[in-house]
Design a protein around this motif. Structure first.
Motif, mmCIF file in Angstrom:
data_model
loop_
_atom_site.group_PDB
_atom_site.id
_atom_site.type_symbol
_atom_site.label_atom_id
_atom_site.label_comp_id
_atom_site.label_asym_id
_atom_site.label_seq_id
_atom_site.Cartn_x
_atom_site.Cartn_y
_atom_site.Cartn_z
ATOM 1 N N GLU A 185 0.888 -1.288 -0.097
ATOM 2 C CA GLU A 185 0.060 -0.081 0.148
ATOM 3 C C GLU A 185 1.012 1.174 -0.069
ATOM 4 N N ASP A 206 1.180 3.911 -2.850
ATOM 5 C CA ASP A 206 0.954 5.394 -2.646
ATOM 6 C C ASP A 206 2.020 6.352 -3.288
ATOM 7 N N TYR A 248 -7.299 -0.941 -5.683
ATOM 8 C CA TYR A 248 -6.818 0.340 -5.931
ATOM 9 C C TYR A 248 -7.376 0.940 -7.173
#
Length: 93
Positions: free
Chosen positions: A38, A42, A75
């Motif tokens: 994650e 990002d 996502y």
């Protein structure tokens, strides 16, 4: 989906420029607990957003095995195509 990918302009474009994320999961210096996917996504997304003002672009592309399709769907990626043993997935930015 084809219209959304092509956007404005040519209606028969064979290639669409995009940001290709390649092998971000192949970072072996840290464990998953120290540096989870994650956070990597990002960071990559932030870098693409920054470069978008200079280079343009509307699509992020990633190639992945079947086991990771669900992960990337979380996502916003969608399967576009399958070539050999990889799924081509895209997300709009």
């Amino acid at each position: 989906m084809q219209r959304k990918i092509r956007g404005f302009g040519k209606t028969s474009a064979e290639y669409v420029p995009c940001y290709l994320i390649g092998q971000i999961a192949r970072f072996d210096n840290h464990s998953h607990d120290e540096f989870p996917g994650e956070i990597m996504l990002d960071i990559v997304s932030s870098m693409i957003e920054s470069s978008k003002q200079y280079f343009g672009g509307r699509i992020i592309s990633i190639d992945c095995k079947d086991a990771l399709v669900g992960y990337y769907e979380q996502y916003g990626f969608k399967v576009l195509n399958r070539i050999d043993d990889l799924n081509q997935m895209i997300a709009f930015i």
